[in-house]
Design a protein around this motif. Sequence first.
Motif, PDB file in Angstrom:
ATOM      1  N   VAL A   1      -1.053 -11.749  -4.238  1.00  0.00           N
ATOM      2  CA  VAL A   1      -1.704 -10.506  -4.891  1.00  0.00           C
ATOM      3  C   VAL A   1      -1.014  -8.936  -4.443  1.00  0.00           C
ATOM      4  O   VAL A   1      -0.668  -8.303  -5.420  1.00  0.00           O
ATOM      5  N   PHE A   2      -0.842  -9.162  -3.278  1.00  0.00           N
ATOM      6  CA  PHE A   2      -0.082  -7.903  -2.692  1.00  0.00           C
ATOM      7  C   PHE A   2       1.392  -7.783  -2.991  1.00  0.00           C
ATOM      8  O   PHE A   2       1.833  -6.693  -3.101  1.00  0.00           O
TER       9      PHE A   2
ATOM     10  N   ALA B   1       0.696  -1.194   0.089  1.00  0.00           N
ATOM     11  CA  ALA B   1       0.004  -0.055  -0.130  1.00  0.00           C
ATOM     12  C   ALA B   1       1.024   1.201   0.177  1.00  0.00           C
ATOM     13  O   ALA B   1       0.743   2.152  -0.655  1.00  0.00           O
ATOM     14  N   MET B   2       2.130   1.261   0.659  1.00  0.00           N
ATOM     15  CA  MET B   2       2.759   2.369   0.887  1.00  0.00           C
ATOM     16  C   MET B   2       3.584   2.458  -0.471  1.00  0.00           C
ATOM     17  O   MET B   2       4.032   3.614  -0.936  1.00  0.00           O
TER      18      MET B   2
ATOM     19  N   ALA C   1      -1.968  -6.230 -12.712  1.00  0.00           N
ATOM     20  CA  ALA C   1      -3.295  -6.835 -13.326  1.00  0.00           C
ATOM     21  C   ALA C   1      -3.266  -8.240 -13.888  1.00  0.00           C
ATOM     22  O   ALA C   1      -4.251  -9.084 -13.480  1.00  0.00           O
ATOM     23  N   ALA C   2      -2.424  -8.660 -14.284  1.00  0.00           N
ATOM     24  CA  ALA C   2      -2.052 -10.164 -14.808  1.00  0.00           C
ATOM     25  C   ALA C   2      -2.156 -10.905 -13.682  1.00  0.00           C
ATOM     26  O   ALA C   2      -3.030 -12.042 -13.449  1.00  0.00           O
ATOM     27  N   VAL C   3      -1.432 -10.808 -12.363  1.00  0.00           N
ATOM     28  CA  VAL C   3      -1.237 -11.524 -11.471  1.00  0.00           C
ATOM     29  C   VAL C   3      -2.773 -11.438 -10.695  1.00  0.00           C
ATOM     30  O   VAL C   3      -3.250 -12.653 -10.298  1.00  0.00           O
ATOM     31  N   ALA C   4      -3.447 -10.392 -10.463  1.00  0.00           N
ATOM     32  CA  ALA C   4      -4.740 -10.265  -9.845  1.00  0.00           C
ATOM     33  C   ALA C   4      -5.546 -11.113 -10.777  1.00  0.00           C
ATOM     34  O   ALA C   4      -6.548 -11.993 -10.028  1.00  0.00           O
TER      35      ALA C   4
END
Length: 307
Positions: free
Chosen positions: A291-292, A38-39, A248-251
Amino acid sequence: MSIRERASSRRIRSVLLAYLSLTKPRIIELLLVTTIPAMLLAERGAVDTKHLVLILNTVFGGMLAAAGAHTLNCVVDADIDKMMKRTARRPLARDAVPQRDALLFGLALSLAAFGWLWRFANLLSALLAVATIAYYAVVYTMLLKRRTSQNIVWGGIAGCMPVVIGWAAVTGRVDWPALVMFAVIFCWTPPHTWALAMRYKEDYRAAGVPMLPVVASERVVTKRILIYSWLMVAATLALVPAAGWLYAAVAALAGAWFLTMGHQLYAGVRRGEPVKPLRLFLQSNNYLAVVFCALAVDSALNLPTLF
């Protein structure tokens, strides 16, 4: 070293480990998995010394906040932890730490978290951390957990806050990507927790905690797991405009994989087959991490966006 000195050393080590256990360090790992990406997203491509120091300070302050919240949770839940096999070895359940000392320890950690984040990040992130601790200890643990089968849905808000705190520490405000990441974790929490509760529903029943698998059929539970899983994947894709092509691809791929597991679990229950919900619980941790982590790499490299 004499026998007495060895015994004293073992007692000290045992006490220290008991206090550490109160903080639930394994759960704190989620903080690292979500706060750092997030950071990095909040300031894409800015991987310099100043930014890295801010990340380290925010993560440390967040760890103090999570440790404080978990300790206070253990204090409130000491009675039911004794009734559940899964939690019977927690420090307060086996009287390894006096309850008053645990309460003071939790409050001290919470105060330290506020001071650290205010000093090394900003006031907004410190206030958000304190609000999260209060919500987890009071709203979830004291008011919701033993009263409603939707306890973990609304109680899970506390687990969503690290991304908001991390974003606020960088920007000094809360923007839409932080809220989308909040939504991802909010929708991830019910499938994650209900899958575990399906495995240990007799524990929750014995403790009088109305988790959804205790009060509803497996078909109802797995259907809701599936609904929240779809919402979770949709939320991850809603973040694509703020991220790059790698995320985008991994998500998309990770989402398809997780939804396949969710559908398999639901289909197995519908057919009346024995199911293994613990597999979904364990893999949900991997899903969130993948994802993160993809978001972190994407943001650190400042990869081109799709829009």
